[in-house]
Structure formats: C-alpha cells, structure tokens
Design an enzyme around this catalytic site. Structure first.
Site, PDB file in Angstrom:
ATOM      1  N   TYR A 168       0.860  -1.191   0.000  1.00  0.00           N
ATOM      2  CA  TYR A 168       0.000   0.000   0.000  1.00  0.00           C
ATOM      3  C   TYR A 168       0.892   1.235   0.000  1.00  0.00           C
ATOM      4  O   TYR A 168       1.844   1.322   0.790  1.00  0.00           O
ATOM      5  CB  TYR A 168      -0.886   0.014   1.257  1.00  0.00           C
ATOM      6  CG  TYR A 168      -1.770   1.230   1.361  1.00  0.00           C
ATOM      7  CD1 TYR A 168      -2.766   1.460   0.413  1.00  0.00           C
ATOM      8  CD2 TYR A 168      -1.609   2.166   2.383  1.00  0.00           C
ATOM      9  CE1 TYR A 168      -3.586   2.585   0.493  1.00  0.00           C
ATOM     10  CE2 TYR A 168      -2.424   3.288   2.477  1.00  0.00           C
ATOM     11  CZ  TYR A 168      -3.407   3.491   1.531  1.00  0.00           C
ATOM     12  OH  TYR A 168      -4.209   4.603   1.605  1.00  0.00           O
ATOM     13  N   ASP A 270       9.329   3.920  -0.623  1.00  0.00           N
ATOM     14  CA  ASP A 270       8.251   4.429   0.210  1.00  0.00           C
ATOM     15  C   ASP A 270       8.616   4.100   1.659  1.00  0.00           C
ATOM     16  O   ASP A 270       8.461   2.963   2.110  1.00  0.00           O
ATOM     17  CB  ASP A 270       6.928   3.780  -0.200  1.00  0.00           C
ATOM     18  CG  ASP A 270       5.777   4.193   0.711  1.00  0.00           C
ATOM     19  OD1 ASP A 270       6.025   4.839   1.744  1.00  0.00           O
ATOM     20  OD2 ASP A 270       4.621   3.846   0.384  1.00  0.00           O
ATOM     21  N   LYS A 298       4.124   9.975   8.403  1.00  0.00           N
ATOM     22  CA  LYS A 298       3.952   9.347   9.727  1.00  0.00           C
ATOM     23  C   LYS A 298       4.935   9.854  10.799  1.00  0.00           C
ATOM     24  O   LYS A 298       4.786  10.956  11.288  1.00  0.00           O
ATOM     25  CB  LYS A 298       4.019   7.820   9.600  1.00  0.00           C
ATOM     26  CG  LYS A 298       2.851   7.239   8.766  1.00  0.00           C
ATOM     27  CD  LYS A 298       2.604   5.800   9.080  1.00  0.00           C
ATOM     28  CE  LYS A 298       1.706   5.088   8.079  1.00  0.00           C
ATOM     29  NZ  LYS A 298       0.295   5.311   8.211  1.00  0.00           N
TER      30      LYS A 298
HETATM   31  C1  LIG Z   1       3.781   2.370   3.209  1.00  0.00           C
HETATM   32  C2  LIG Z   1       2.742   3.435   3.153  1.00  0.00           C
HETATM   33  N1  LIG Z   1       2.802   4.370   2.188  1.00  0.00           N
HETATM   34  C3  LIG Z   1       1.903   5.363   2.104  1.00  0.00           C
HETATM   35  C4  LIG Z   1       0.882   5.455   3.007  1.00  0.00           C
HETATM   36  C5  LIG Z   1      -0.115   6.561   2.904  1.00  0.00           C
HETATM   37  O1  LIG Z   1       0.081   7.471   3.931  1.00  0.00           O
HETATM   38  P1  LIG Z   1      -1.088   8.446   4.397  1.00  0.00           P
HETATM   39  O2  LIG Z   1      -2.116   7.588   5.072  1.00  0.00           O
HETATM   40  O3  LIG Z   1      -0.414   9.419   5.305  1.00  0.00           O
HETATM   41  O4  LIG Z   1      -1.632   9.088   3.170  1.00  0.00           O
HETATM   42  C6  LIG Z   1       0.762   4.508   4.035  1.00  0.00           C
HETATM   43  C7  LIG Z   1      -0.318   4.593   5.013  1.00  0.00           C
HETATM   44  O5  LIG Z   1      -0.502   3.747   5.856  1.00  0.00           O
HETATM   45  C8  LIG Z   1       1.723   3.460   4.105  1.00  0.00           C
HETATM   46  O6  LIG Z   1       1.660   2.513   5.058  1.00  0.00           O
END
Ligand SMILES: Cc1ncc(COP(=O)(O)O)c(C=O)c1O
Length: 461
Positions: A168, A270, A298
């Site tokens: 994700y 990511d 985060k």
């Molecule tokens: C690995 C990863 N990338 C991107 C995101 C998206 O982040 P946000 O919820 O701050 O948009 C998440 C969210 O859990 C994530 O776990």
C-alpha cells in the site's frame, strides 16, 4: 530480524472460533460508549469513521486521550498503546518536548503559506539522515508517493509504474493497484494481474501500473526487460509493512538498485512506515541502499499531519524550475515543521533509537519465548521500533505467502485478547506494533503477559 521458526502445535479452529466469539462479546461489553458514539457517527460519516482504515467490527474503539505510552477510550478503559497511530507516535503521546514546540509555534502564528526557518532546519536534518540532497514537504504519505510518481514520470517521459504486489502506498490512482488483490483475480505469480483497489480509477490508469512479487529480483528483471523503455519508476517499501512485516532477503535491494539503474528507471523507496521508525535514516540506512526518491510521512512529524519527499539533485532540478509541479497550501506548515523539528532533533536522538531497539528486542524475545513454550505456529519479525508476531510457522517473503501461510484467525484472536486486557493494538491482520520513546520495560512485559494468556488458552485442549 526474523527469529527462528518453531515446529508448531496444531491449532483447533473450533476452539479459536469459540474463543473469538467470547472475546468479541467481551470487547463489545467493555466499549458500550464507543457503540453509542458509533451510532451517532454513522449518521454523519460513512462507516462512522473519518478514514476507512479506522473501521472495525462491531464498531471502532473511540479514544478520548493519550499520555506517554497510554491511551484512554471513551468508556474510561485505559490501555498501553502499541498501535501508536499506525506507527506515527514514536515520540509517545503528548510528548512534553513536542508539545512545548507546538505550543510556542501556536503563539507565533500557525500558517503563512510563506516559508519559515523551520522547514529549512527539517530539510537539513532529513538530508543528514537519508543522504539525499533535496527535500520538499507534503501533508501525508499519499501526497509523498504521488509526488514521487510525478517526478519519475516527469524525469523519464515514461508512464508505467512497477509496484510490489501487496503493498500500500496511499490512495492516489497510480498506486491503488494490487494492494490486497483477491487470489481469484491476481493471476499467475509469473505475470501478476494489475487489480484496482476499489472503484473510482480509470482503467487506463490501472493498466499503467504493473505488480511484481517482493523479494524476487529475477521477476523484476524479466518485467523491466519486457517493458524496456516504458517504465518510469519502481516504487517499493524496502521492508513491507502492511502484510505484517516482510523484510528484504539479503541482496534483494542491492539487485533492485542495479536493475533500476541499468534500465534508467527511478527507484522510489516508500518509507512512510519505516522512515525515522526503524532507524534514524529509516530503511535506507538500515539496509544500506539509497534510492533516487524517498517518501516520508507518519513518524517524522511527531503526530502532526505532514510528509516529505527526498530526491537527487537531477530530479530536484525538475521541481526547481516547475517542470514537475510540487506544491500545496499547507506544505511546510509552520506548526507541522515545529513538531517535526522537535521530533527529529530533540526526541528521536541516537540514544532514543538505542532504547527503542533494545525494548523492541525485549518484546520480540518475550513473544518468542511464549511461541516456543506453547508451540504456537508463529514467529516474530521486527526492526527498530516495529515488530509483529506473524502467525505462520514459515517465513513470509511476499504477498502470496501472506495470503496462504498466515493463520489470520489467530492474528485476530490475539488482537482481541490484547484489547480486552489493556493493550491497544493495531486492528487488522496486516499490522505490527510500534514502540515509543515513552514505553518502558514494564509495558513490554505486560504485552508479553497478555500474549501468553492468549497462547495458553488457544493451545489448551
Ligand atoms: C507504506 C505506506 N505508504 C503510504 C501510506 C499513505 O500514507 P497516508 O495515510 O499518510 O496518506 C501509508 C499509510 O498507511 C503506508 O503505510
């Protein structure tokens, strides 16, 4: 990173079902006030929640406040928090250092849409931690990965994005593909089908994203060869963090780096979940492989909503002259920058990381002792402030292992045991715990104690 895998006791599914029903009833009973709020909330918010990830059965536990390693729900139950806001709160709740910085900024004005020194300080610190020379700010992980994709497409003039099956990366079109593909739709492992994650994305966008299995450099090599000259980026979490934790096998990330370079493809890490949580410089530091773009959010902003994108000088040139548009009213917001500065410079210090790593090791060791003592078909995986018990006797190397090897009913039951005994854990079978600098040995011991109660009950005939 992953402990030895024990042989495993046979788990009786009927017993798991009985315990699950009992524990669900107990949770419902303990959280009546949450149930009332849920009834109200459903009238104004779909599913009664601000974000789909907060939905839970029969209702989410609505929280009232948090302090240190503890949270209190609206029924007055208190918990030790190992969920920590999906891994955001490595600083702990209401951390006095972050709170003081945010309060001071509050009194000096919270938003100008003009740069402040805070953004410079934070960008300098991110450069120091990740080694990438240029940074811009965003408001979420979704925006960070969206900007990264724009950068890659802008730089290469190509359209196709390669992503890891089962990862994700936020909820924009390019990455809402093969996030949790149902087995019936995901196609052969040799040629995984791009499966949209929900409705609302043009078919043409879905077709531009191609999934590959994690930890298989040969599969990536084949796909890059097949799509030669068409791939803009490979986007990946260096360690998968949304299917429990799946670490990279030795040599995998290095090979991905070589392949992307050889094909002129932008490598995007990511690090929304790993960034500042598994080490000061995230998974990039931990595994020693530097991508072209790093996406953060985060944990870096200590509980305020913010994110960042780090990039090479070559990519930064596209942003600087506006060929790739990177922008946003709240980017680098002073309040968020004050929280990020306090988090990165004053709270998540080298000593804090040492402590987080030590506590995490103790938690993993404690869970391993329980697994061995009761012959649970499980093992622990962890790094930095994060870890999990993966309910599988064998290691999980990719999404398809996660689908077939993990006993998801056991994961759910362990969650219910924790929630009913004062340990707030991340809902869903996919998640991990995150420790904060305000967690202590006694908190870790309590987690293990509850885990042992679960293990004893589930293995007793
Ligand atoms: C690995 C990863 N990338 C991107 C995101 C998206 O982040 P946000 O919820 O701050 O948009 C998440 C969210 O859990 C994530 O776990």
């Amino acid at each position: 990173m992953s402990a030895t895998i024990p042989a495993g006791t046979r788990i009786d599914p009927a017993r798991v079902a009985v315990l699950r029903d009992r524990e669900r009833a107990r949770l419902t009973q303990r959280t009546r006030r949450s149930g009332e709020l849920y009834a109200r909330a459903r009238a104004v918010m779909p599913g009664g929640v601000p974000s789909q990830f907060q939905k839970a059965d029969p209702w989410p536990v609505y929280l009232d406040r948090g302090e240190g390693a503890r949270v209190w729900d609206v029924d007055g139950n208190d918990y030790l928090d190992f969920h920590n806001g999906f891994g955001v709160m490595c600083v702990g709740h209401a951390n006095p250092v972050v709170a003081a910085a945010v309060k001071a900024r509050m009194d000096a004005g919270t938003h100008f849409a003009a740069p402040t020194e805070g953004s410079v300080v934070v960008a300098e610190e991110l450069r120091r931690r990740w080694g990438l020379p240029h940074w811009r700010f965003t408001n979420s992980g979704t925006e960070s990965t969206m900007d990264a994709v724009h950068l890659a497409r802008g730089h290469t003039g190509r359209d196709v994005i390669v992503k890891i099956e089962g990862s994700y990366h936020g909820h924009h079109d390019a990455v809402m593909v093969s996030v949790k593909p149902p087995p019936a739709l995901m196609g052969d492992r040799d040629r995984p089908a791009p499966v949209p994650y929900g409705l609302g994305y043009p078919a043409s966008a879905v077709e531009q994203t191609r999934p590959v299995p994690f930890n298989d450099a040969a599969a990536l090599e084949r796909l890059l060869g097949e799509l030669a000259g068409r791939v803009a980026a490979v986007i990946m979490e260096p360690a998968m963090m949304n299917v429990n934790i799946v670490p990279p096998v030795p040599g995998y990330l290095e090979r991905v780096r070589e392949l992307t370079r050889a094909h002129g493809v932008v490598l995007i890490f990511d690090e929304v979940k790993t960034g500042a949580a598994v080490a000061a410089g995230g998974a990039t530091e931990l595994f020693g492989v530097t991508p072209d773009v790093v996406c953060l959010a985060k944990a870096i902003c200590g509980g305020l909503p913010g994110g960042a994108v780090g990039m090479t000088a070559e990519l930064a040139a596209l942003v600087e002259d506006g060929r790739v548009r990177q922008q946003g009213t709240f980017n680098g917001n002073p309040l968020v920058m004050a929280a990020a500065q306090a988090t990165l410079l004053d709270v998540l210090t080298p000593a804090a990381y040492e402590r987080l790593h030590r506590l995490n090791r103790a938690l993993m060791d404690g869970c391993e002792r329980v697994i061995a003592a009761y012959g649970l078909p499980a093992h622990t995986v962890g790094m930095g402030s994060k870890g999990c018990v993966t309910m599988s006797p064998e290691p999980v190397r990719e999404y398809r292992d996660y689908v077939t090897r993990i006993n998801h009913d056991l994961t759910e039951l362990a969650w219910l045991y924790h929630m009913n005994r004062g340990v707030f854990m991340t809902p869903g079978a996919d998640e991990e715990w995150t420790l904060s600098v305000l967690h202590a040995d006694a908190h870790v011991a309590r987690y293990v104690e509850v885990f042992e109660t679960f293990a004893r009950d589930v293995t007793t005939a």
